[in-house]
Design an enzyme around this catalytic site. Structure first.
Site, PDB file in Angstrom:
ATOM      1  N   GLY A 172     -26.013   1.525   3.111  1.00 25.02           N
ATOM      2  CA  GLY A 172     -25.333   2.210   2.071  1.00 25.02           C
ATOM      3  C   GLY A 172     -25.715   1.615   0.572  1.00 25.02           C
ATOM      4  O   GLY A 172     -25.144   0.278   0.461  1.00 25.02           O
ATOM      5  N   VAL A 173     -26.156   2.359  -0.285  1.00 19.97           N
ATOM      6  CA  VAL A 173     -26.487   1.835  -1.533  1.00 19.97           C
ATOM      7  C   VAL A 173     -25.405   2.693  -2.648  1.00 19.97           C
ATOM      8  O   VAL A 173     -26.301   3.261  -3.641  1.00 19.97           O
ATOM      9  CB  VAL A 173     -28.013   1.803  -1.719  1.00 19.97           C
ATOM     10  CG1 VAL A 173     -28.506   0.653  -1.154  1.00 19.97           C
ATOM     11  CG2 VAL A 173     -28.666   3.062  -1.238  1.00 19.97           C
ATOM     12  N   GLY A 174     -24.338   2.652  -2.291  1.00 18.96           N
ATOM     13  CA  GLY A 174     -23.593   3.393  -3.192  1.00 18.96           C
ATOM     14  C   GLY A 174     -23.163   2.321  -4.336  1.00 18.96           C
ATOM     15  O   GLY A 174     -23.995   1.627  -4.913  1.00 18.96           O
ATOM     16  N   HIS A 175     -21.810   2.364  -4.960  1.00 15.29           N
ATOM     17  CA  HIS A 175     -21.535   1.276  -6.064  1.00 15.29           C
ATOM     18  C   HIS A 175     -21.899  -0.105  -5.579  1.00 15.29           C
ATOM     19  O   HIS A 175     -22.516  -0.668  -6.281  1.00 15.29           O
ATOM     20  CB  HIS A 175     -20.291   1.649  -6.356  1.00 15.29           C
ATOM     21  CG  HIS A 175     -19.780   3.085  -6.978  1.00 15.29           C
ATOM     22  ND1 HIS A 175     -19.316   4.017  -6.373  1.00 15.29           N
ATOM     23  CD2 HIS A 175     -19.944   3.287  -8.317  1.00 15.29           C
ATOM     24  CE1 HIS A 175     -19.184   5.113  -7.328  1.00 15.29           C
ATOM     25  NE2 HIS A 175     -19.485   4.569  -8.507  1.00 15.29           N
ATOM     26  N   VAL A 176     -21.144  -0.431  -4.519  1.00 16.67           N
ATOM     27  CA  VAL A 176     -21.488  -1.675  -4.323  1.00 16.67           C
ATOM     28  C   VAL A 176     -22.808  -2.143  -3.804  1.00 16.67           C
ATOM     29  O   VAL A 176     -23.527  -3.115  -4.216  1.00 16.67           O
ATOM     30  CB  VAL A 176     -20.471  -2.382  -3.315  1.00 16.67           C
ATOM     31  CG1 VAL A 176     -20.579  -3.988  -2.763  1.00 16.67           C
ATOM     32  CG2 VAL A 176     -18.857  -2.118  -3.733  1.00 16.67           C
TER      33      VAL A 176
ATOM     34  N   LYS B 280       1.000  -1.157  -0.151  1.00 21.17           N
ATOM     35  CA  LYS B 280      -0.122   0.019   0.072  1.00 21.17           C
ATOM     36  C   LYS B 280       0.848   1.283  -0.186  1.00 21.17           C
ATOM     37  O   LYS B 280       2.093   1.015   0.564  1.00 21.17           O
ATOM     38  CB  LYS B 280      -0.717   0.102   1.382  1.00 21.17           C
ATOM     39  CG  LYS B 280      -2.000   1.019   1.315  1.00 21.17           C
ATOM     40  CD  LYS B 280      -3.101  -0.042   0.710  1.00 21.17           C
ATOM     41  CE  LYS B 280      -4.474   1.027   0.376  1.00 21.17           C
ATOM     42  NZ  LYS B 280      -5.636   0.377   0.065  1.00 21.17           N
TER      43      LYS B 280
HETATM   44  P1  NAD Z   1     -19.526   4.387  -2.323  1.00 23.27           P
HETATM   45  O1  NAD Z   1     -19.086   5.651  -1.916  1.00 23.27           O
HETATM   46  O2  NAD Z   1     -19.986   4.301  -3.686  1.00 23.27           O
HETATM   47  O3  NAD Z   1     -20.851   3.853  -1.380  1.00 23.27           O
HETATM   48  C1  NAD Z   1     -21.032   4.139  -0.117  1.00 23.27           C
HETATM   49  C2  NAD Z   1     -22.203   4.791   0.527  1.00 23.27           C
HETATM   50  O4  NAD Z   1     -22.389   4.567   1.540  1.00 23.27           O
HETATM   51  C3  NAD Z   1     -22.678   5.965  -0.275  1.00 23.27           C
HETATM   52  O5  NAD Z   1     -23.676   5.867  -1.083  1.00 23.27           O
HETATM   53  C4  NAD Z   1     -22.748   6.827   0.832  1.00 23.27           C
HETATM   54  O6  NAD Z   1     -23.658   7.791   0.888  1.00 23.27           O
HETATM   55  C5  NAD Z   1     -23.167   5.782   1.799  1.00 23.27           C
HETATM   56  N1  NAD Z   1     -22.805   6.185   3.230  1.00 23.27           N
HETATM   57  C6  NAD Z   1     -22.051   6.827   4.100  1.00 23.27           C
HETATM   58  N2  NAD Z   1     -21.980   6.961   5.313  1.00 23.27           N
HETATM   59  C7  NAD Z   1     -23.285   6.261   5.456  1.00 23.27           C
HETATM   60  C8  NAD Z   1     -23.943   6.118   6.603  1.00 23.27           C
HETATM   61  N3  NAD Z   1     -23.606   6.478   7.928  1.00 23.27           N
HETATM   62  N4  NAD Z   1     -25.187   5.327   6.804  1.00 23.27           N
HETATM   63  C9  NAD Z   1     -25.280   4.995   5.599  1.00 23.27           C
HETATM   64  N5  NAD Z   1     -24.910   5.069   4.338  1.00 23.27           N
HETATM   65  C10 NAD Z   1     -23.812   5.833   4.185  1.00 23.27           C
HETATM   66  O7  NAD Z   1     -18.559   3.436  -1.944  1.00 23.27           O
HETATM   67  P2  NAD Z   1     -18.378   1.835  -2.704  1.00 23.27           P
HETATM   68  O8  NAD Z   1     -17.589   1.750  -3.605  1.00 23.27           O
HETATM   69  O9  NAD Z   1     -19.863   1.125  -3.039  1.00 23.27           O
HETATM   70  O10 NAD Z   1     -17.906   1.000  -1.435  1.00 23.27           O
HETATM   71  C11 NAD Z   1     -18.534   0.593  -0.077  1.00 23.27           C
HETATM   72  C12 NAD Z   1     -17.656  -0.186   0.671  1.00 23.27           C
HETATM   73  O11 NAD Z   1     -17.262  -1.172   0.112  1.00 23.27           O
HETATM   74  C13 NAD Z   1     -16.524   0.795   1.325  1.00 23.27           C
HETATM   75  O12 NAD Z   1     -16.320   0.302   2.767  1.00 23.27           O
HETATM   76  C14 NAD Z   1     -15.575   0.231   0.175  1.00 23.27           C
HETATM   77  O13 NAD Z   1     -14.286   0.324   1.054  1.00 23.27           O
HETATM   78  C15 NAD Z   1     -15.724  -1.281   0.155  1.00 23.27           C
HETATM   79  N6  NAD Z   1     -15.375  -1.857  -0.946  1.00 23.27           N
HETATM   80  C16 NAD Z   1     -15.766  -1.332  -2.279  1.00 23.27           C
HETATM   81  C17 NAD Z   1     -15.099  -2.171  -3.358  1.00 23.27           C
HETATM   82  C18 NAD Z   1     -15.285  -1.659  -4.889  1.00 23.27           C
HETATM   83  O14 NAD Z   1     -15.366  -2.265  -5.633  1.00 23.27           O
HETATM   84  N7  NAD Z   1     -16.117  -0.626  -4.930  1.00 23.27           N
HETATM   85  C19 NAD Z   1     -14.407  -3.334  -3.089  1.00 23.27           C
HETATM   86  C20 NAD Z   1     -13.951  -3.640  -1.774  1.00 23.27           C
HETATM   87  C21 NAD Z   1     -14.707  -2.969  -0.881  1.00 23.27           C
END
Ligand code: NAD
Length: 353
Positions: free
Chosen positions: A179-183, A80
């Protein structure tokens, strides 16, 4: 504290510190292990309050990447990098070119990618000085957004945990997604298609509206998600969702989601186990993202195109690995997060032989 007293040092193979006076770059590249292959892990830019704080973060995250890559069955070690600085005001193209030169000097023992505070545009600058950069568009091996692959791995993991904890499939099971972001959004789609009922929350109203419209999910406030009547709690937001305040509120028997660092501490993992809950270790169930990145590194090294079949086979293997973690936890009567760490160390040690 010296470098060697740092509890996160834990047999790092190499820790490289670079200061480029012309651009102001201060970066630490931590290489925990290259036993299984070149170390891979993202670059984080953060306004650390001290060099020591930056070092601790780099060491901790680098070791975590060794474990994650080993459990994902990849021929990659763990590393890292961190850049000390404020990503909102300290970024310049020259700074990231200097970072690229730093990565180049590590000689291919470390591959970098995006993490908090670092964008594809920054990595494009680094790429001018080194080829050891993953996660960029515009070439045949490019892997694109890892989120759908991460979500697919998490979906399979949730399905497996529900089978183990409830002896049933996902049809009619209720899953609470934080959390309904990307994942989280991709996961919601897949669970909905499998017949699960969803309760969702987010701090972003637009994301919530979109997922609710597509899946018929019930929407609750960010705090109420912990009290949801759901068999599964799926953390897909930030770290630390499972802590002393929230653990006692969960109604179901399964914690399985995509977020990193779901347990606020190892002790909470033990408490979760003592309460009879089944926890899918975060860095195992969310390994799909790094599998996707690994496919890009593999293509770049071999001069070949992105290979979806290879990714699918690794995802199949990842689900089997999670199953092994759950089996061993039952057989040995120990928490899953302890078993996962142990298995990761065993895989690295086996690679050294
Ligand atoms: P993202 O930022 O697209 O989604 C995160 C979501 O969580 C956002 O919509 C945000 O508004 C919401 N959020 C933040 N604080 C919150 C709270 N207190 N209560 C409810 N919702 C809240 O990120 P992502 O890419 O979807 O990643 C989500 C998690 O998965 C992170 O922990 C990331 O490290 C982990 N992750 C992601 C990937 C990937 O491929 N994107 C891979 C491994 C791990």
């Amino acid at each position: 504290m010296t470098l060697f007293d740092n509890p996160a040092f834990e047999n790092h193979e190499g820790v490289h510190a670079f200061h480029d006076e012309a651009t102001g770059l201060k970066t630490i590249i931590a290489v925990h292990s290259t036993t299984l292959g070149p170390a891979a892990g993202g670059c984080r830019m953060w306004p650390y309050e001290s060099a020591e704080a930056a070092l601790t973060d780099a060491l901790r995250l680098s070791r975590a990447m060794s474990y994650k890559n080993a459990m994902a069955g990849l021929e990659l070690g763990g590393g890292k990098s961190v850049i000390i600085g404020d990503s909102r005001k300290d970024k310049t193209p020259a700074l990231f070119q200097a970072f690229g030169r730093a990565v180049e000097r590590v000689g291919g023992r470390y591959w970098t990618a995006e993490d908090v505070g670092v964008s594809p545009a920054d990595l494009e600058e680094a790429r001018k000085e080194t080829r050891y950069v993953a996660g960029l568009e515009g070439h045949a091996a490019a892997s694109g957004d890892p989120s759908p692959v991460t979500a697919e791995g998490v979906f399979r993991g949730v399905r497996l945990c529900v089978e183990r904890a409830y002896g049933r499939d996902l049809n009619g099971v209720t899953v609470a997604i934080q959390g309904v972001g990307h994942v989280g959004a991709y996961l919601a789609e897949k669970l909905h298609a499998a017949g699960a009922r969803l309760i969702i929350t987010d701090v972003n109203q637009a994301a919530l509206d979109k997922v609710a419209a597509a899946t018929g999910a019930e929407v609750v406030s960010p705090d109420a998600i912990f009290d949801a009547e759901a068999e599964v709690f799926a953390p897909c937001a930030l770290g630390g969702a499972i802590n002393a305040d929230t653990l006692g509120r969960l109604k179901g028997r399964v914690v399985a989601g995509g977020a990193n660092n779901q347990l606020a501490s190892p002790q909470i993992g033990r408490a979760l186990f003592d309460k009879g809950l089944l926890y899918a270790p975060d860095y195992v169930i969310n390994g799909g993202g790094i599998i996707n990145v690994a496919a890009e590194i593999r293509g770049l090294e071999a001069g070949t195109a992105f290979d979806q079949a290879w990714v699918d086979a690794k995802l199949d293997r990842l689900a089997l690995t999670l199953g092994e973690v759950l089996d061993r936890a039952v057989a040995e009567g120990r928490p899953t997060h302890e078993i996962a760490d142990e298995m990761a160390r065993e895989r690295i040690a086996a690679g050294a032989k």
